[in-house]
Design a protein around this motif. Structure first.
Motif, PDB file in Angstrom:
ATOM      1  N   PRO A 149     -11.133 -83.099  -4.709  1.00  0.00           N
ATOM      2  CA  PRO A 149     -10.799 -82.286  -3.642  1.00  0.00           C
ATOM      3  C   PRO A 149     -12.392 -81.709  -2.999  1.00  0.00           C
ATOM      4  CG  PRO A 149      -9.416 -82.051  -5.289  1.00  0.00           C
ATOM      5  CD  PRO A 149     -10.499 -82.714  -5.978  1.00  0.00           C
ATOM      6  N   LEU A 150     -12.543 -81.452  -1.967  1.00  0.00           N
ATOM      7  CA  LEU A 150     -13.462 -80.889  -1.221  1.00  0.00           C
ATOM      8  C   LEU A 150     -14.005 -79.638  -1.711  1.00  0.00           C
ATOM      9  CD1 LEU A 150     -15.669 -81.355   0.937  1.00  0.00           C
ATOM     10  CD2 LEU A 150     -14.029 -80.338   2.522  1.00  0.00           C
ATOM     11  N   LEU A 151     -13.057 -78.863  -2.094  1.00  0.00           N
ATOM     12  CA  LEU A 151     -13.311 -77.397  -2.602  1.00  0.00           C
ATOM     13  C   LEU A 151     -13.359 -77.465  -4.149  1.00  0.00           C
ATOM     14  CD1 LEU A 151     -11.582 -75.170  -0.259  1.00  0.00           C
ATOM     15  CD2 LEU A 151     -14.036 -75.905  -0.013  1.00  0.00           C
ATOM     16  N   SER A 152     -13.450 -78.548  -4.893  1.00  0.00           N
ATOM     17  CA  SER A 152     -13.756 -78.623  -6.352  1.00  0.00           C
ATOM     18  C   SER A 152     -15.069 -78.209  -6.950  1.00  0.00           C
ATOM     19  CB  SER A 152     -13.073 -79.911  -6.743  1.00  0.00           C
ATOM     20  OG  SER A 152     -13.948 -80.960  -6.417  1.00  0.00           O
ATOM     21  N   ALA A 153     -15.128 -78.156  -7.874  1.00  0.00           N
ATOM     22  CA  ALA A 153     -16.673 -77.710  -8.344  1.00  0.00           C
ATOM     23  C   ALA A 153     -17.495 -78.856  -8.552  1.00  0.00           C
ATOM     24  CB  ALA A 153     -16.584 -77.107  -9.910  1.00  0.00           C
ATOM     25  N   GLU A 154     -16.985 -80.090  -8.970  1.00  0.00           N
ATOM     26  CA  GLU A 154     -17.620 -81.228  -8.937  1.00  0.00           C
ATOM     27  C   GLU A 154     -18.181 -81.569  -7.421  1.00  0.00           C
ATOM     28  OE1 GLU A 154     -14.624 -80.796 -10.010  1.00  0.00           O
ATOM     29  OE2 GLU A 154     -14.781 -81.535 -12.157  1.00  0.00           O
ATOM     30  N   MET A 155     -17.287 -81.483  -6.501  1.00  0.00           N
ATOM     31  CA  MET A 155     -17.596 -81.756  -5.217  1.00  0.00           C
ATOM     32  C   MET A 155     -18.583 -80.675  -4.654  1.00  0.00           C
ATOM     33  SD  MET A 155     -17.265 -84.170  -2.796  1.00  0.00           S
ATOM     34  CE  MET A 155     -15.598 -84.884  -2.980  1.00  0.00           C
ATOM     35  N   LEU A 156     -18.475 -79.315  -4.686  1.00  0.00           N
ATOM     36  CA  LEU A 156     -19.498 -78.625  -4.346  1.00  0.00           C
ATOM     37  C   LEU A 156     -21.049 -78.823  -5.002  1.00  0.00           C
ATOM     38  CD1 LEU A 156     -17.245 -75.233  -4.328  1.00  0.00           C
ATOM     39  CD2 LEU A 156     -17.954 -76.702  -2.409  1.00  0.00           C
ATOM     40  N   TRP A 157     -20.837 -79.066  -6.135  1.00  0.00           N
ATOM     41  CA  TRP A 157     -22.043 -79.269  -6.916  1.00  0.00           C
ATOM     42  C   TRP A 157     -22.799 -80.535  -6.168  1.00  0.00           C
ATOM     43  CZ3 TRP A 157     -25.963 -77.551  -9.722  1.00  0.00           C
ATOM     44  CH2 TRP A 157     -26.668 -78.258 -10.302  1.00  0.00           C
ATOM     45  N   TYR A 158     -22.051 -81.702  -5.912  1.00  0.00           N
ATOM     46  CA  TYR A 158     -22.658 -83.017  -5.272  1.00  0.00           C
ATOM     47  C   TYR A 158     -23.166 -82.517  -3.922  1.00  0.00           C
ATOM     48  CZ  TYR A 158     -23.004 -87.312  -2.817  1.00  0.00           C
ATOM     49  OH  TYR A 158     -23.355 -88.480  -2.136  1.00  0.00           O
ATOM     50  N   LEU A 159     -22.572 -81.472  -3.279  1.00  0.00           N
ATOM     51  CA  LEU A 159     -23.049 -81.237  -1.882  1.00  0.00           C
ATOM     52  C   LEU A 159     -24.396 -80.476  -1.899  1.00  0.00           C
ATOM     53  CD1 LEU A 159     -19.856 -80.014  -0.002  1.00  0.00           C
ATOM     54  CD2 LEU A 159     -21.360 -81.865   0.633  1.00  0.00           C
ATOM     55  N   VAL A 160     -25.002 -80.060  -3.171  1.00  0.00           N
ATOM     56  CA  VAL A 160     -26.142 -79.308  -3.087  1.00  0.00           C
ATOM     57  C   VAL A 160     -27.293 -80.395  -2.480  1.00  0.00           C
ATOM     58  CG1 VAL A 160     -28.094 -78.381  -4.471  1.00  0.00           C
ATOM     59  CG2 VAL A 160     -25.459 -77.780  -5.000  1.00  0.00           C
ATOM     60  N   LEU A 161     -27.743 -81.423  -3.104  1.00  0.00           N
ATOM     61  CA  LEU A 161     -28.554 -82.341  -2.478  1.00  0.00           C
ATOM     62  C   LEU A 161     -28.458 -82.660  -1.067  1.00  0.00           C
ATOM     63  CD1 LEU A 161     -29.047 -84.905  -5.479  1.00  0.00           C
ATOM     64  CD2 LEU A 161     -30.356 -82.928  -5.061  1.00  0.00           C
ATOM     65  N   PRO A 162     -27.331 -83.170  -0.433  1.00  0.00           N
ATOM     66  CA  PRO A 162     -27.308 -83.252   0.925  1.00  0.00           C
ATOM     67  C   PRO A 162     -27.523 -82.114   1.774  1.00  0.00           C
ATOM     68  CG  PRO A 162     -25.199 -83.553   0.023  1.00  0.00           C
ATOM     69  CD  PRO A 162     -25.839 -83.833  -1.270  1.00  0.00           C
ATOM     70  N   GLY A 163     -27.144 -80.973   1.013  1.00  0.00           N
ATOM     71  CA  GLY A 163     -27.272 -79.486   1.844  1.00  0.00           C
ATOM     72  C   GLY A 163     -28.718 -79.491   1.936  1.00  0.00           C
ATOM     73  N   VAL A 164     -29.441 -79.527   0.852  1.00  0.00           N
ATOM     74  CA  VAL A 164     -30.951 -78.992   0.778  1.00  0.00           C
ATOM     75  C   VAL A 164     -31.542 -80.234   1.609  1.00  0.00           C
ATOM     76  CG1 VAL A 164     -32.971 -79.642  -0.849  1.00  0.00           C
ATOM     77  CG2 VAL A 164     -31.136 -78.503  -1.511  1.00  0.00           C
ATOM     78  N   THR A 165     -31.120 -81.507   1.955  1.00  0.00           N
ATOM     79  CA  THR A 165     -31.568 -82.310   2.971  1.00  0.00           C
ATOM     80  C   THR A 165     -31.605 -82.039   4.213  1.00  0.00           C
ATOM     81  OG1 THR A 165     -31.102 -83.911   1.287  1.00  0.00           O
ATOM     82  CG2 THR A 165     -31.500 -84.554   3.555  1.00  0.00           C
ATOM     83  N   ILE A 166     -30.254 -81.607   4.472  1.00  0.00           N
ATOM     84  CA  ILE A 166     -30.055 -81.288   5.833  1.00  0.00           C
ATOM     85  C   ILE A 166     -30.485 -79.826   6.326  1.00  0.00           C
ATOM     86  CG2 ILE A 166     -27.812 -79.928   5.748  1.00  0.00           C
ATOM     87  CD1 ILE A 166     -26.963 -81.509   8.067  1.00  0.00           C
ATOM     88  N   GLY A 167     -30.810 -79.077   5.264  1.00  0.00           N
ATOM     89  CA  GLY A 167     -31.309 -77.405   5.488  1.00  0.00           C
ATOM     90  C   GLY A 167     -32.934 -77.276   5.440  1.00  0.00           C
ATOM     91  N   THR A 168     -33.528 -78.082   4.916  1.00  0.00           N
ATOM     92  CA  THR A 168     -34.782 -77.964   4.710  1.00  0.00           C
ATOM     93  C   THR A 168     -35.764 -77.799   5.900  1.00  0.00           C
ATOM     94  OG1 THR A 168     -34.956 -79.277   2.971  1.00  0.00           O
ATOM     95  CG2 THR A 168     -37.146 -79.158   3.879  1.00  0.00           C
ATOM     96  N   ALA A 169     -35.416 -78.594   7.022  1.00  0.00           N
ATOM     97  CA  ALA A 169     -36.160 -78.786   8.392  1.00  0.00           C
ATOM     98  C   ALA A 169     -35.883 -77.349   8.920  1.00  0.00           C
ATOM     99  CB  ALA A 169     -35.849 -79.786   9.232  1.00  0.00           C
TER     100      ALA A 169
END
Length: 317
Positions: free
Chosen positions: A174-194
């Motif tokens: 599920p989207l709000l599960s711990a595993e999914m939130l952990w996975y979102l860190v890398l794409p979040g860093v990618t999109i948030g860096t600029a």
């Protein structure tokens, strides 16, 4: 002008903007050759000319472009955003099924951008012309210069493949599960860096300017601790400029999501938008374009409202 009237005026002003965006997007899509029916016929050569004409009539693709636009606009005003022809599914539920993923990715990007930019900008302004300030400017230049797709691929290579700290593909959770939130860190860093790099530069410049003003000198003369002067007085006034830029960066966040969702195989609106362009899905392209326009307009409206919260001197005149 009251805040309620100001919001009403701003919302009314968005109508011609969205109309212009819809006309321009619709025209650009139709200026390029091909449509979903052409692809359908190419994949199924047994479809006769009569069947092709019937399919075009069913989806309203048999008339001139102006007639197609008026038909589409009339349907939109009635709440019908059209059909995704390749899967024969209404556009609205198709978008709503992918919207939570895009919102989650965007929120992660914003959170990471703010967590990086605000403390770094404060530190760089307080320690102006020091080694830390120089390093922060190098980071800002690098963050703005690095393409999202390259940064995403490097993060996958290092942290997913070499160090095995993140999964390469999104887990089936599920989207709000711990595993999914952990996975979102890398794409979040990618999109948030600029965005973090841009916000950090604005934060540093704004705070450095505020710290040279007379009210800061007066606060220090009263014996207030430097921490109080910086965080209570200087920071609040500096956030006005940051709020302005943050609203404008909403478009950059979505533009980055289109690339990042492709790199990380994330099933959001950005990836659906790329697929719609490839498949010439006019209704889906138009719906996502309008959704993006509304999102950017609402972000700028929220920024205007935040001005009054951060600086009571601002009035809606």
């Amino acid at each position: 002008m009251s805040l309620r009237r100001f919001i009403a005026v701003r919302v009314a002003a968005t109508v011609p903007i969205l109309f212009g965006v819809s006309v321009l997007t619709f025209a650009l899509v139709h200026l390029t050759p091909g449509d979903p029916i052409d692809q359908m016929v190419a994949l199924n050569p047994q479809i006769s000319a009569a069947e092709e004409a019937a399919i075009r009539a069913r989806y309203g693709l048999d008339g001139p472009i102006w007639q197609q636009y008026l038909t589409w606009m009339g349907n939109v005003l009635q709440g019908d955003l059209g059909t995704v022809i390749s899967v024969d599914q209404p556009v609205l539920p198709y978008i709503m099924a992918r919207l939570p993923e895009t919102i989650a990715l965007g929120l992660f990007g914003w959170a990471i951008a703010l967590l990086i930019s605000i403390p770094t900008g404060i530190y760089a302004a307080v320690n102006k012309d020091t080694l830390g300030d120089d390093l922060s400017r190098v980071f800002a230049l690098s963050g703005i210069s690095l393409p999202n797709f390259w940064l995403g691929l490097m993060l996958i290579l290092v942290f997913a493949l070499w160090l095995d700290l993140w999964p390469v593909l999104a887990p089936d959770k599920p989207l709000l599960s711990a595993e999914m939130l952990w996975y979102l860190v890398l794409p979040g860093v990618t999109i948030g860096t600029a965005s973090s790099a841009t916000l950090m530069r604005v934060m540093r410049s704004s705070m450095a300017e505020e710290m040279n003003k007379e009210y800061v000198t007066a606060a220090r003369a009263k014996g207030l601790p430097e921490r109080t002067v910086v965080l209570k007085h200087v920071l609040r006034n500096s956030l006005i400029s940051v709020t302005t830029i943050a609203a404008f960066l909403t478009a950059s966040i979505f533009a980055g999501a289109v690339v990042v969702e492709q790199v990380f195989a994330w099933p959001g609106l950005g990836r659906a938008f790329v697929g719609a362009i490839i498949g010439r899905e006019v209704d889906l392209i138009m719906a996502i374009t309008l959704f993006t326009g509304v999102t950017i307009i609402l972000a700028n409206l929220l920024a205007d409202i935040m001005y009054a919260v951060l600086d009571p001197r601002i009035r809606y005149d």
